[in-house]
Motif scaffolding. Structure first.
Motif, PDB file in Angstrom:
ATOM      1  N   ILE A  32       0.945  -1.704   0.150  1.00 54.36           N
ATOM      2  CA  ILE A  32      -0.149  -0.028  -0.404  1.00 54.36           C
ATOM      3  C   ILE A  32       0.823   1.343  -0.030  1.00 54.36           C
ATOM      4  O   ILE A  32       0.358   2.197  -0.333  1.00 54.36           O
ATOM      5  CB  ILE A  32      -0.468  -0.400   1.301  1.00 54.36           C
ATOM      6  CG1 ILE A  32      -1.773  -1.255   1.185  1.00 54.36           C
ATOM      7  CG2 ILE A  32      -1.360   1.430   1.723  1.00 54.36           C
ATOM      8  CD1 ILE A  32      -3.022  -1.003   1.806  1.00 54.36           C
ATOM      9  N   ALA A  33       1.879   1.083   0.648  1.00 53.30           N
ATOM     10  CA  ALA A  33       2.786   2.196   0.576  1.00 53.30           C
ATOM     11  C   ALA A  33       3.522   2.150  -0.892  1.00 53.30           C
ATOM     12  O   ALA A  33       3.602   3.612  -0.963  1.00 53.30           O
ATOM     13  CB  ALA A  33       3.973   2.032   1.822  1.00 53.30           C
ATOM     14  N   VAL A  34       3.609   1.289  -1.403  1.00 53.71           N
ATOM     15  CA  VAL A  34       3.755   1.291  -3.173  1.00 53.71           C
ATOM     16  C   VAL A  34       3.136   2.337  -3.315  1.00 53.71           C
ATOM     17  O   VAL A  34       3.216   3.438  -4.421  1.00 53.71           O
ATOM     18  CB  VAL A  34       4.035   0.261  -3.594  1.00 53.71           C
ATOM     19  CG1 VAL A  34       4.401   0.117  -5.408  1.00 53.71           C
ATOM     20  CG2 VAL A  34       5.387  -0.073  -3.087  1.00 53.71           C
ATOM     21  N   ILE A  35       1.005   1.867  -3.425  1.00 55.80           N
ATOM     22  CA  ILE A  35       0.552   3.132  -3.555  1.00 55.80           C
ATOM     23  C   ILE A  35       0.738   4.413  -3.088  1.00 55.80           C
ATOM     24  O   ILE A  35       0.565   5.711  -4.454  1.00 55.80           O
ATOM     25  CB  ILE A  35      -0.926   2.519  -4.013  1.00 55.80           C
ATOM     26  CG1 ILE A  35      -0.895   0.894  -4.288  1.00 55.80           C
ATOM     27  CG2 ILE A  35      -2.029   3.404  -4.269  1.00 55.80           C
ATOM     28  CD1 ILE A  35      -0.659   1.220  -5.857  1.00 55.80           C
ATOM     29  N   GLY A  36       1.006   4.754  -2.253  1.00 58.73           N
ATOM     30  CA  GLY A  36       0.745   5.875  -1.807  1.00 58.73           C
ATOM     31  C   GLY A  36       2.146   6.944  -2.448  1.00 58.73           C
ATOM     32  O   GLY A  36       1.608   7.739  -3.037  1.00 58.73           O
ATOM     33  N   LEU A  37       3.572   6.241  -2.532  1.00 61.72           N
ATOM     34  CA  LEU A  37       4.866   7.302  -3.465  1.00 61.72           C
ATOM     35  C   LEU A  37       3.650   7.110  -4.731  1.00 61.72           C
ATOM     36  O   LEU A  37       4.406   8.219  -4.868  1.00 61.72           O
ATOM     37  CB  LEU A  37       5.695   5.999  -3.351  1.00 61.72           C
ATOM     38  CG  LEU A  37       6.330   6.032  -1.539  1.00 61.72           C
ATOM     39  CD1 LEU A  37       7.363   4.640  -2.269  1.00 61.72           C
ATOM     40  CD2 LEU A  37       6.491   7.169  -1.015  1.00 61.72           C
ATOM     41  N   LEU A  51      -0.441   3.900   3.836  1.00 59.00           N
ATOM     42  CA  LEU A  51      -1.022   4.825   2.564  1.00 59.00           C
ATOM     43  C   LEU A  51      -0.546   6.737   2.604  1.00 59.00           C
ATOM     44  O   LEU A  51       0.382   6.552   2.224  1.00 59.00           O
ATOM     45  CB  LEU A  51      -2.567   4.450   2.194  1.00 59.00           C
ATOM     46  CG  LEU A  51      -2.660   5.483   1.079  1.00 59.00           C
ATOM     47  CD1 LEU A  51      -2.141   4.546  -0.194  1.00 59.00           C
ATOM     48  CD2 LEU A  51      -4.621   5.205   0.949  1.00 59.00           C
ATOM     49  N   ILE A  52      -1.339   7.114   3.735  1.00 57.11           N
ATOM     50  CA  ILE A  52      -1.675   8.411   3.828  1.00 57.11           C
ATOM     51  C   ILE A  52       0.366   8.992   4.345  1.00 57.11           C
ATOM     52  O   ILE A  52       0.625  10.051   3.687  1.00 57.11           O
ATOM     53  CB  ILE A  52      -2.377   9.115   5.007  1.00 57.11           C
ATOM     54  CG1 ILE A  52      -3.517   8.507   4.454  1.00 57.11           C
ATOM     55  CG2 ILE A  52      -2.435  10.807   5.308  1.00 57.11           C
ATOM     56  CD1 ILE A  52      -4.485   8.588   5.669  1.00 57.11           C
ATOM     57  N   GLY A  53       0.571   8.136   4.807  1.00 56.24           N
ATOM     58  CA  GLY A  53       2.464   8.950   5.446  1.00 56.24           C
ATOM     59  C   GLY A  53       3.443   8.984   4.372  1.00 56.24           C
ATOM     60  O   GLY A  53       4.214  10.075   3.568  1.00 56.24           O
ATOM     61  N   PRO A  54       3.668   7.596   3.107  1.00 53.84           N
ATOM     62  CA  PRO A  54       4.407   7.499   1.819  1.00 53.84           C
ATOM     63  C   PRO A  54       3.542   8.852   0.736  1.00 53.84           C
ATOM     64  O   PRO A  54       4.337   9.469   0.384  1.00 53.84           O
ATOM     65  CB  PRO A  54       4.358   6.547   1.956  1.00 53.84           C
ATOM     66  CG  PRO A  54       3.710   5.564   3.367  1.00 53.84           C
ATOM     67  CD  PRO A  54       2.998   6.564   4.067  1.00 53.84           C
ATOM     68  N   MET A  55       2.814   8.575   0.759  1.00 57.39           N
ATOM     69  CA  MET A  55       1.679   9.251  -0.465  1.00 57.39           C
ATOM     70  C   MET A  55       1.892  11.065   0.080  1.00 57.39           C
ATOM     71  O   MET A  55       2.777  11.971  -0.905  1.00 57.39           O
ATOM     72  CB  MET A  55       0.390   9.224   0.105  1.00 57.39           C
ATOM     73  CG  MET A  55       0.043  10.314  -0.879  1.00 57.39           C
ATOM     74  SD  MET A  55      -2.541  10.215  -1.361  1.00 57.39           S
ATOM     75  CE  MET A  55      -2.593  11.024   0.585  1.00 57.39           C
TER      76      MET A  55
END
Length: 379
Positions: free
Chosen positions: A75-80, A224-228
């Motif tokens: 999910i972090a990948v999607i956030g990035l 999600l929100i943090g990496p984004m």
């Protein structure tokens, strides 16, 4: 509309080898489903294929296990990826989003109060179950919130699972058949070999720093929100132009799709038929109203009709960001609207329960949640 599934027995504790094998089976089935859908040229193949195959396997009783921690990583990948869309040019247009952001708050209010009332009046659900099930977003948050207020977590979980599945299946086909929209595929994101060492370090640092900052701030969906947020900051000020590769995005789609499928573990189709029927009607109604509001806003403001549909679609934040990235439709616009809606729902659901959850709404009826006032078991 009434009726609720019998709570499934809690599965016995498993050692790590069995857990690892169950996760491996889940990912293998998800990957096979994604590849099959890719060969069939289906829209959003990696996510939809993984989701459809794992739902079928879960309902058949296969020993699957949700890839929870791996899901957070991807999910972090999607956030990035979404964060990389927040360029200075995009941010300059943000003032034009105010009408649509206001409209999405109105949409959320109408859905949660209107559908919550219908579930109370005709479905005979208890107030917490009804209003938390009626929220057009916030799967995990609504399950936890509903359980804390005495609702039936299992029913809320099923309602939101079906909502997400219906939305994730409907939206890509809508774009394929009504907008002639053919996703460019994951190759459009570039290959992993194109990513420089410096870019990879920047992405990894953005993901790790963003996640821990979001956890410290107690934000929902920190993975999600943090990496984004950190990625958006990096791209907005010109510190980085790196973004995840196509292979990483495809893997994220498989894992997120498989995770949705695993939400149906421990359920029997015959037992949950009534809840699924109600949830399907609700999901289709949410989508219809979302499309209507998108059309009205497009006519009034000139904002992209396609982006507005994705912004109003009642899918999960992670799932809708995956679809937005795959369709290459203004990820910054869509992500902003979904995050605003999520924050608003966390305030609106308890307020709706307090204002409209009295017995007089049901004519003195009781809850139809299987006689259960919240099992206390997390989803």
């Amino acid at each position: 509309m009434s009726g609720a599934p019998t709570p499934a027995a809690k599965p016995p504790a498993q050692g790590w080898p069995r857990r690892a094998l169950a996760i491996a089976l889940t990912l293998a089935l998800g990957g096979a489903g994604g590849y099959a859908f890719l060969l069939l040229e289906m829209p959003l193949p990696w996510m939809m294929g993984a989701m459809c195959v794992t739902i079928t396997a879960a309902l058949a009783g296969a020993p699957l296990r949700a890839p929870g921690r791996l899901r957070d990583v991807l999910i972090a990948v999607i956030g990035l990826m979404v964060g990389s869309a927040f360029t200075p040019e995009i941010l300059a247009q943000a003032s034009q989003w105010l009408p649509s952001i206001t409209a999405i708050l109105v949409y959320s209010t109408v859905m949660i109060i209107g559908l919550g009332w219908l579930l109370r009046r005709f479905g005979r659900y208890d107030p917490a179950t009804a209003f938390c099930s009626a929220a057009p977003g916030g799967f995990t948050e609504m399950v936890l919130l509903g359980g804390s207020m005495g609702g039936d977590e299992r029913v809320i979980s099923l309602m939101h699972s079906v909502r997400i599945v219906i939305t994730v299946v409907t939206i890509p086909f809508w774009f394929r058949f009504f907008h002639d929209y053919v996703p460019a595929g994951t190759a459009a994101f570039g290959r992993i070999t194109d990513l420089s060492a410096g870019g990879a370090v920047m992405l990894a640092a953005s993901a790790v720093v963003g996640y821990f900052l979001a956890r410290l701030a107690r934000l929902p969906l920190p993975a999600l929100i943090g990496p984004m947020a950190v990625s958006a900051l990096m791209h907005a000020v010109g510190l980085s132009d790196a973004r995840p590769s196509g292979e990483m995005v495809a893997l994220a789609q498989v894992v997120i799709g498989a995770n949705v499928g695993c939400r149906f573990l421990g359920t029997r189709l015959r037992e949950i038929a009534s809840v699924m029927r109600t949830a399907t009607i609700m999901a289709l109604l949410m989508i219809a109203v979302a499309v209507l509001m998108a059309a009205v806003l497009h006519g009034l403001t000139g904002l992209s009709f396609e982006a507005l549909i994705l912004a109003f679609a009642p899918g999960g934040v992670a799932e809708m960001n995956v679809i937005t990235v795959a369709l290459h439709i203004d990820p910054a616009f869509v992500a902003t609207h979904h995050l605003v809606r999520l924050g608003f729902l966390l305030v609106l659901a308890p307020l709706a329960l307090k204002l409209f959850g009295s017995r007089r709404w049901t004519g003195g009826g009781s809850a139809a949640s299987g006689g259960k006032a919240g099992s206390g078991e997390d989803d």
